[in-house]
Design an enzyme around this catalytic site. Structure first.
Site, mmCIF file in Angstrom:
data_model
loop_
_atom_site.group_PDB
_atom_site.id
_atom_site.type_symbol
_atom_site.label_atom_id
_atom_site.label_comp_id
_atom_site.label_asym_id
_atom_site.label_seq_id
_atom_site.Cartn_x
_atom_site.Cartn_y
_atom_site.Cartn_z
ATOM 1 N N ASP A 21 0.870 -1.166 0.000
ATOM 2 C CA ASP A 21 0.000 0.000 0.000
ATOM 3 C C ASP A 21 0.915 1.227 0.000
ATOM 4 O OD1 ASP A 21 -2.392 1.549 0.285
ATOM 5 O OD2 ASP A 21 -1.906 1.768 2.412
ATOM 6 N N ASP A 23 -0.037 5.152 0.949
ATOM 7 C CA ASP A 23 -0.213 6.103 2.054
ATOM 8 C C ASP A 23 -0.338 5.360 3.377
ATOM 9 O OD1 ASP A 23 -0.286 8.006 0.018
ATOM 10 O OD2 ASP A 23 -2.469 7.902 -0.131
#
Length: 199
Positions: A21, A23
């Site tokens: 991922d 952020d």
């Protein structure tokens, strides 16, 4: 549809893939969304951690929801520029991000690619012929872990460097990551030890 921005992938067997991922894992997340490169604040040790994965022969692919596009807060060209700059920052630490797969849709669009749905990872698998049973998903949210599990990744790792602690939601859903780490650097420590490639 799901969108991607990628480099030229190697054409041979790429071995173990690590999905990240963005952020809350690589850079600091924001409740107001990250909509410009000058808002990027790299989490301590994250760039070096990607470099260690690369040196250990692991392929890194970023899997990210970017609903700021669907919300009209930024356009695809801006997002692609941000990912180009991110890839350069990683390269400066001897790392490599092979591809970015992202969902640009608004949550209400009902698309097949927004995590926790497995569409982004499934697209990467189809495009590059990945062996998901040997892949790892690393994320900071319950939807990241659910996405990894639903797509058939062999391992999932939750990092606690995001905005919220995802463990209560995961417990409520009966979902359990293989490991919980403080941040990406610690996650890579554990993963490389598990794979017998600690550096």
């Amino acid at each position: 549809m799901c969108l991607s921005w990628q480099s030229s992938m190697v054409e041979t067997d790429i071995g173990h893939t690590v999905f990240l991922d963005r952020d809350g894992v690589i850079n600091r997340d924001s409740p107001d969304y990250i909509t410009a490169w000058d808002q990027f604040v790299f989490l301590p040790g994250s760039l070096e951690a990607i470099g260690r994965l690369t040196k250990a022969g692991r392929i890194v692919i970023v899997i990210t929801n970017q609903s700021a596009v669907g919300r009209g807060m930024m356009d695809i060209a801006t997002l692609d520029t941000m990912h180009h700059n991110l890839r350069q920052a990683v390269a400066a630490q001897d790392g490599r991000i092979e591809a970015f797969f992202y969902c640009p849709h608004h949550p209400s669009d009902g698309c097949a690619c927004r995590k926790p749905k497995p569409g982004l990872i499934e697209q990467a698998q189809r495009q590059y012929g990945l062996d998901l049973t040997s892949a790892t998903m690393i994320g900071d949210s319950a939807r990241d872990i659910e996405c990894g599990i639903r797509s058939g990744c062999g391992r999932t790792i939750l990092v606690q460097s995001g905005l919220h602690d995802a463990r209560p939601q995961l417990d409520a859903q009966g979902l359990h990551p293989d490991w919980v780490a403080t941040d990406l650097a610690a996650a890579v420590d554990w993963l490389l030890a598990q794979l017998g490639s600690a550096t």
